[in-house]
Each structure stands twice: as structure tokens, then as C-alpha cells.
Design a protein around this motif. Structure first.
Motif, mmCIF file in Angstrom:
data_model
loop_
_atom_site.group_PDB
_atom_site.id
_atom_site.type_symbol
_atom_site.label_atom_id
_atom_site.label_comp_id
_atom_site.label_asym_id
_atom_site.label_seq_id
_atom_site.Cartn_x
_atom_site.Cartn_y
_atom_site.Cartn_z
ATOM 1 N N ASP A 263 1.011 -1.343 0.055
ATOM 2 C CA ASP A 263 0.182 0.093 0.210
ATOM 3 C C ASP A 263 0.531 1.295 0.155
ATOM 4 O O ASP A 263 0.735 2.433 -0.928
ATOM 5 C CB ASP A 263 -0.594 -0.049 1.490
ATOM 6 C CG ASP A 263 -2.116 -0.828 1.038
ATOM 7 O OD1 ASP A 263 -2.417 -1.553 -0.244
ATOM 8 O OD2 ASP A 263 -2.469 -1.248 2.059
ATOM 9 N N SER A 264 1.671 1.504 0.505
ATOM 10 C CA SER A 264 2.767 2.986 0.719
ATOM 11 C C SER A 264 3.537 2.530 -0.625
ATOM 12 O O SER A 264 3.599 3.835 -1.116
ATOM 13 C CB SER A 264 3.393 2.274 1.737
ATOM 14 O OG SER A 264 4.795 1.537 1.761
ATOM 15 N N THR A 265 3.802 1.752 -1.184
ATOM 16 C CA THR A 265 4.898 1.783 -2.575
ATOM 17 C C THR A 265 3.302 2.319 -3.349
ATOM 18 O O THR A 265 3.464 3.386 -4.455
ATOM 19 C CB THR A 265 5.197 0.475 -3.003
ATOM 20 O OG1 THR A 265 6.146 -0.281 -1.996
ATOM 21 C CG2 THR A 265 5.621 0.588 -4.526
ATOM 22 N N ILE A 266 1.869 1.517 -3.688
ATOM 23 C CA ILE A 266 0.809 2.515 -4.523
ATOM 24 C C ILE A 266 0.833 4.137 -4.123
ATOM 25 O O ILE A 266 0.933 4.970 -4.808
ATOM 26 C CB ILE A 266 -0.072 1.999 -4.036
ATOM 27 C CG1 ILE A 266 -0.297 0.271 -4.976
ATOM 28 C CG2 ILE A 266 -1.379 2.244 -4.686
ATOM 29 C CD1 ILE A 266 -1.104 -0.284 -4.479
ATOM 30 N N GLN A 267 0.791 4.481 -2.641
ATOM 31 C CA GLN A 267 0.399 5.907 -2.842
ATOM 32 C C GLN A 267 1.498 7.095 -2.538
ATOM 33 O O GLN A 267 1.342 7.824 -3.434
ATOM 34 C CB GLN A 267 0.111 5.608 -0.643
ATOM 35 C CG GLN A 267 -1.218 4.952 -0.909
ATOM 36 C CD GLN A 267 -2.456 5.764 -1.481
ATOM 37 O OE1 GLN A 267 -2.585 6.754 -2.055
ATOM 38 N NE2 GLN A 267 -3.104 4.977 -2.018
ATOM 39 N N HIS A 268 2.457 6.345 -3.198
ATOM 40 C CA HIS A 268 3.929 7.187 -2.646
ATOM 41 C C HIS A 268 3.929 7.315 -4.252
ATOM 42 O O HIS A 268 4.280 8.724 -4.434
ATOM 43 C CB HIS A 268 5.392 5.928 -2.808
ATOM 44 C CG HIS A 268 6.426 7.213 -2.787
ATOM 45 N ND1 HIS A 268 7.319 7.808 -2.155
ATOM 46 C CD2 HIS A 268 6.807 6.883 -4.512
ATOM 47 C CE1 HIS A 268 7.960 8.395 -2.748
ATOM 48 N NE2 HIS A 268 8.048 7.907 -4.359
#
Length: 289
Positions: A34-39
Motif C-alpha cells: 500500500d505504501s508503494t502504491i500511495q507514494h
């Protein structure tokens, strides 16, 4: 949006490839998906394509921009199959690829979108941007046994170098404006890394064109795409700050017990900004000020 498989996306999801830049995130495990997508959404990518083995799909907050594509990342040639399929479907569009727990940084990314960067790069008559995979690792492996910690991430501030890239088809002469780059955990723990995986350079940002193909070593079949700059001046380079090697070294039974810490005298706390990476020489703005 969710699709049944890659073929279904190529049939129903063409609108996601109508305008770039488009990010492709290749999900190998459940770490920081999720953090990769949001970044990458925050950087301004118009669409994010998430290739994930069934059971690892995230729950996207923005269904309009995120496209979930069931895909077996453990299959042979998974990387090239996924990326080359999108290249073929999106000629003329700027594309980017990375794995989960990897985060793109480019000069001035805090105030400028990735679209602005590739627009400038296009004006310089360039169709690819060299990126370096900069290894991140947790400072304390007792607290973070998988070596992943966004709050206490460290990187190597030195130990990077480049060698001439030889042309096997031309008497092993150096290729024009091409280098092989090394450093980070792949260099410090090279006894655990197969030689063909020790390079840290990728052409991760590029403009798709007819006949273009990504090769397994992160280079393209068009040699100009593999160059670090044009002939007349330096160009923008970028960094992909990545936990991928650290977590692989701690996951692999052949290396995990040999590594008690990744920390050494040249470790520096990662500040999650582009200025630190430019100050360390891990990317440069070229003519983009």
C-alpha cells in the motif's frame, strides 16, 4: 479497478494507458504494498498498474487510478512479460516499473510532478531516464527482522562505483555512454548475490515505442535507451530507494544467519527527500533547475 488477468486488462483497461506517465508495480510479497502504491500516486502518475499474485492484492483507496492485475510474479520471465506487454499496448506513453517496497525519487520531486519531469526530458529529445536502485535497510534487525522499516530506514552514503559496459559483439569495446553501476548491499554482501544481479542501474522510466523490449538485465533492445545521457550534456537521473535486496538477504536461508546487521560506518539515516540523494551523488538534475 480489478481485472481477471493481464489479458483482461489489455482488453478492458486500455483507458488507463491513454495518458502517461503510467507506473507498474510488480508485487512479489505482502511487504509495504500500500505504501508503494500511495507514494507513486503522490508523485503524479496518471495510473498505477499493480501486478500481484492472487492473495496479495491491496485494497486501493482510489479505484479510478489503481488497476489490479492478477499476475504470477514467481513465473519465469515475469518481469519482462508484464512490462513488455504494457509497452506493446501503449506506444508513445511514458512508463515506469518497480517492485513493492521500492520508492521513486527524482530531483525536486517534493514540488514537481513526475509528468513535469518527463515533459522536460522529452524536450531534451530523450526517451529514457537512468535510475539507480539505492538499497534501504532497517537499522535494527532485532526490531525489524525482515529488514524493512520506513521510520528507521538507512542507506549507504558511499561505496558506489561504475565500470565500462563492454560490447561482446564488438571485441568487448566499451559501449558509448553506457556504464554498469555497483554499490549498496549488492556490493557489501556480494558473496550472497549472483554476479548477474549485482548491478544497481535500471532504465525504469522510459517512453514506449513500437518494437521496444525490456531484457531480463533491466536494459532495452534499443541501445540508445541504455545510455546515461545524450551526447551534448548531462541529463536527469533518478533513484529507486529499495528495501528489496535487504529483505531478500534476510529471507534467504543461505544469508540470513550470516548477517546480524546491515549497519556500518558509512550508513546514513534516510531522510526521504530528493536533496539528500542529490547531495550524495545518487542522482542529478542535469539541466533541470
Amino acid at each position: 479497478m480489478r481485472y481477471n488477468d493481464l489479458a483482461d486488462f489489455l482488453n478492458r483497461g486500455k483507458q488507463a494507458l491513454a495518458k502517461g506517465p503510467v507506473a507498474m508495480i510488480l508485487v512479489e510479497d505482502a511487504t509495504e504494498v500500500d505504501s508503494t502504491i500511495q507514494h507513486h500516486l503522490q508523485l503524479g502518475f496518471k495510473s498505477v498498474l499493480v501486478f500481484a499474485t492472487e492473495g496479495l492484492e491491496p485494497t486501493p483507496e482510489n479505484e479510478d487510478n489503481i488497476h489490479l492485475i492478477p499476475f504470477d510474479m514467481s513465473a519465469d520471465n515475469a518481469l519482462t512479460t508484464a512490462v513488455n506487454s504494457i509497452i506493446k499496448a501503449a506506444p508513445g506513453i511514458w512508463l515506469y516499473y518497480c517492485f513493492n517496497a521500492e520508492y521513486l525519487f527524482y530531483p525536486f520531486c517534493e514540488s514537481r510532478t513526475v509528468g513535469e519531469m518527463v515533459a522536460f526530458h522529452t524536450e531534451e529529445r530523450r526517451s529514457s531516464i537512468l535510475t539507480y536502485a539505492v538499497d534501504l535497510y532497517a537499522s535494527d534487525l532485532n526490531q525489524s527482522p525482515d529488514a524493512v522499516s520506513l521510520e528507521n530506514a538507512f542507506l549507504d552514503k558511499s561505496g558506489y562505483y561504475a565500470l565500462a559496459r563492454e560490447d561482446a559483439a564488438n571485441n568487448h569495446q566499451p559501449k558509448d555512454r553506457q556504464l554498469d553501476f555497483y554499490g549498496g548491499l549488492r556490493w557489501r554482501f556480494e558473496e550472497h548475490i549472483p554476479w548477474e544481479r549485482r548491478k544497481i542501474d535500471r532504465i525504469a522510466l522510459f517512453r514506449a515505442q513500437k518494437g521496444l523490449e525490456l531484457r531480463p538485465d533491466h536494459t532495452f533492445n534499443d541501445e540508445e535507451y541504455n545510455t546515461y545521457s545524450c551526447e551534448w550534456h548531462h541529463n536527469i537521473t533518478a533513484a529507486i530507494c529499495s528495501f528489496r535486496v535487504a529483505k531478500a538477504l534476510k529471507h534467504n536461508p543461505g544469508s540470513t544467519y550470516d548477517i546480524e546487521t546491515f549497519h556500518w560506518h558509512n550508513s546514513a539515516k534516510f531522510e526521504w527527500n530528493s536533496q539528500q540523494l542529490m547531495d550524495l551523488g545518487l542522482m542529478e538534475p542535469g539541466q533541470w533547475f
